[in-house]
Design a protein around this motif. Sequence first.
Motif, PDB file in Angstrom:
ATOM      1  N   GLU A  68       0.837  -1.199   0.000  1.00 22.87           N
ATOM      2  CA  GLU A  68       0.000   0.000   0.000  1.00 22.87           C
ATOM      3  C   GLU A  68       0.873   1.250   0.000  1.00 22.87           C
ATOM      4  O   GLU A  68       0.619   2.198  -0.760  1.00 22.87           O
ATOM      5  CB  GLU A  68      -0.933   0.007   1.207  1.00 22.87           C
ATOM      6  N   ASP A  69       1.907   1.260   0.798  1.00 24.94           N
ATOM      7  CA  ASP A  69       2.826   2.392   0.869  1.00 24.94           C
ATOM      8  C   ASP A  69       3.422   2.687  -0.504  1.00 24.94           C
ATOM      9  O   ASP A  69       3.480   3.837  -0.949  1.00 24.94           O
ATOM     10  CB  ASP A  69       3.901   2.111   1.906  1.00 24.94           C
ATOM     11  N   ALA A  70       3.852   1.652  -1.201  1.00 24.88           N
ATOM     12  CA  ALA A  70       4.451   1.823  -2.529  1.00 24.88           C
ATOM     13  C   ALA A  70       3.421   2.349  -3.534  1.00 24.88           C
ATOM     14  O   ALA A  70       3.728   3.239  -4.339  1.00 24.88           O
ATOM     15  CB  ALA A  70       5.043   0.503  -3.013  1.00 24.88           C
ATOM     16  N   LEU A  71       2.218   1.830  -3.489  1.00 25.13           N
ATOM     17  CA  LEU A  71       1.182   2.284  -4.410  1.00 25.13           C
ATOM     18  C   LEU A  71       0.822   3.751  -4.180  1.00 25.13           C
ATOM     19  O   LEU A  71       0.532   4.483  -5.129  1.00 25.13           O
ATOM     20  CB  LEU A  71      -0.072   1.422  -4.277  1.00 25.13           C
ATOM     21  N   LEU A  72       0.849   4.180  -2.946  1.00 23.93           N
ATOM     22  CA  LEU A  72       0.512   5.575  -2.647  1.00 23.93           C
ATOM     23  C   LEU A  72       1.523   6.555  -3.231  1.00 23.93           C
ATOM     24  O   LEU A  72       1.209   7.727  -3.415  1.00 23.93           O
ATOM     25  CB  LEU A  72       0.369   5.777  -1.138  1.00 23.93           C
ATOM     26  N   ASP A  73       2.711   6.080  -3.559  1.00 22.18           N
ATOM     27  CA  ASP A  73       3.698   6.950  -4.207  1.00 22.18           C
ATOM     28  C   ASP A  73       3.303   7.284  -5.639  1.00 22.18           C
ATOM     29  O   ASP A  73       3.842   8.210  -6.227  1.00 22.18           O
ATOM     30  CB  ASP A  73       5.087   6.301  -4.196  1.00 22.18           C
ATOM     31  N   GLY A  74       2.340   6.546  -6.204  1.00 28.66           N
ATOM     32  CA  GLY A  74       1.939   6.769  -7.592  1.00 28.66           C
ATOM     33  C   GLY A  74       0.528   7.301  -7.759  1.00 28.66           C
ATOM     34  O   GLY A  74      -0.055   7.173  -8.826  1.00 28.66           O
ATOM     35  N   THR A  75      -0.033   7.907  -6.736  1.00 30.68           N
ATOM     36  CA  THR A  75      -1.399   8.418  -6.843  1.00 30.68           C
ATOM     37  C   THR A  75      -1.456   9.659  -7.728  1.00 30.68           C
ATOM     38  O   THR A  75      -0.480  10.403  -7.843  1.00 30.68           O
ATOM     39  CB  THR A  75      -1.977   8.753  -5.458  1.00 30.68           C
ATOM     40  N   ALA A  77      -3.502  12.320  -7.272  1.00 32.42           N
ATOM     41  CA  ALA A  77      -3.530  13.489  -6.387  1.00 32.42           C
ATOM     42  C   ALA A  77      -2.349  13.391  -5.423  1.00 32.42           C
ATOM     43  O   ALA A  77      -1.856  12.298  -5.131  1.00 32.42           O
ATOM     44  CB  ALA A  77      -4.849  13.539  -5.618  1.00 32.42           C
ATOM     45  N   GLU A  78      -1.925  14.516  -4.933  1.00 32.12           N
ATOM     46  CA  GLU A  78      -0.769  14.566  -4.047  1.00 32.12           C
ATOM     47  C   GLU A  78      -0.921  13.639  -2.841  1.00 32.12           C
ATOM     48  O   GLU A  78      -1.957  13.635  -2.174  1.00 32.12           O
ATOM     49  CB  GLU A  78      -0.557  15.996  -3.562  1.00 32.12           C
ATOM     50  N   ARG A  79       0.117  12.876  -2.574  1.00 31.63           N
ATOM     51  CA  ARG A  79       0.144  12.046  -1.372  1.00 31.63           C
ATOM     52  C   ARG A  79       0.372  12.946  -0.160  1.00 31.63           C
ATOM     53  O   ARG A  79       1.180  13.866  -0.205  1.00 31.63           O
ATOM     54  CB  ARG A  79       1.268  11.009  -1.468  1.00 31.63           C
ATOM     55  N   GLN A  80      -0.367  12.647   0.908  1.00 36.49           N
ATOM     56  CA  GLN A  80      -0.225  13.386   2.157  1.00 36.49           C
ATOM     57  C   GLN A  80       0.065  12.386   3.277  1.00 36.49           C
ATOM     58  O   GLN A  80      -0.089  11.176   3.091  1.00 36.49           O
ATOM     59  CB  GLN A  80      -1.504  14.168   2.446  1.00 36.49           C
ATOM     60  N   PRO A  81       0.470  12.871   4.447  1.00 41.85           N
ATOM     61  CA  PRO A  81       0.762  11.946   5.553  1.00 41.85           C
ATOM     62  C   PRO A  81      -0.414  11.050   5.942  1.00 41.85           C
ATOM     63  O   PRO A  81      -0.213   9.962   6.469  1.00 41.85           O
ATOM     64  CB  PRO A  81       1.152  12.881   6.706  1.00 41.85           C
ATOM     65  N   THR A  82      -1.631  11.487   5.655  1.00 38.63           N
ATOM     66  CA  THR A  82      -2.805  10.687   6.019  1.00 38.63           C
ATOM     67  C   THR A  82      -3.410   9.958   4.823  1.00 38.63           C
ATOM     68  O   THR A  82      -4.532   9.481   4.890  1.00 38.63           O
ATOM     69  CB  THR A  82      -3.877  11.574   6.675  1.00 38.63           C
ATOM     70  N   SER A  83      -2.670   9.866   3.730  1.00 38.53           N
ATOM     71  CA  SER A  83      -3.150   9.133   2.556  1.00 38.53           C
ATOM     72  C   SER A  83      -3.238   7.650   2.838  1.00 38.53           C
ATOM     73  O   SER A  83      -2.333   7.067   3.448  1.00 38.53           O
ATOM     74  CB  SER A  83      -2.209   9.352   1.364  1.00 38.53           C
TER      75      SER A  83
END
Length: 107
Positions: A68-75, A77-83
């Motif tokens: 999940e952490d790795a996938l959030l790097d490719g969103t 919209a901007e990734r935020q600490p609470t993404s």
Amino acid sequence: MPQVIFVHPDGRQDAIEIAVGASVMQGATQHGIEEILAECGGNAMCATCHVYVDDEQIGRLVPMSENEDALLDGTAAERQPTSRLACQIEVTPALDGLLVRLPDRQT
């Protein structure tokens, strides 16, 4: 059933009851939350169910996996600490009242 509150980019809110054991993504798609695309069907492969969990509530969630952490790097919209990915948030009674903000885009 626990209730999850979705805040749309325009500020509108939808409070939806989601069955225990379902994911936040499943609840959103079943109730027509259009900002959750869920292109992979909840298999943690696409990041099109990206949400921002309320700052004060992020600690209520199970820690995210490395995938999940790795996938959030490719969103989109901007990734935020609470993404988080909504497909990876399993609804439990302890999450009743969870507030998630929807990003302005998923792709």
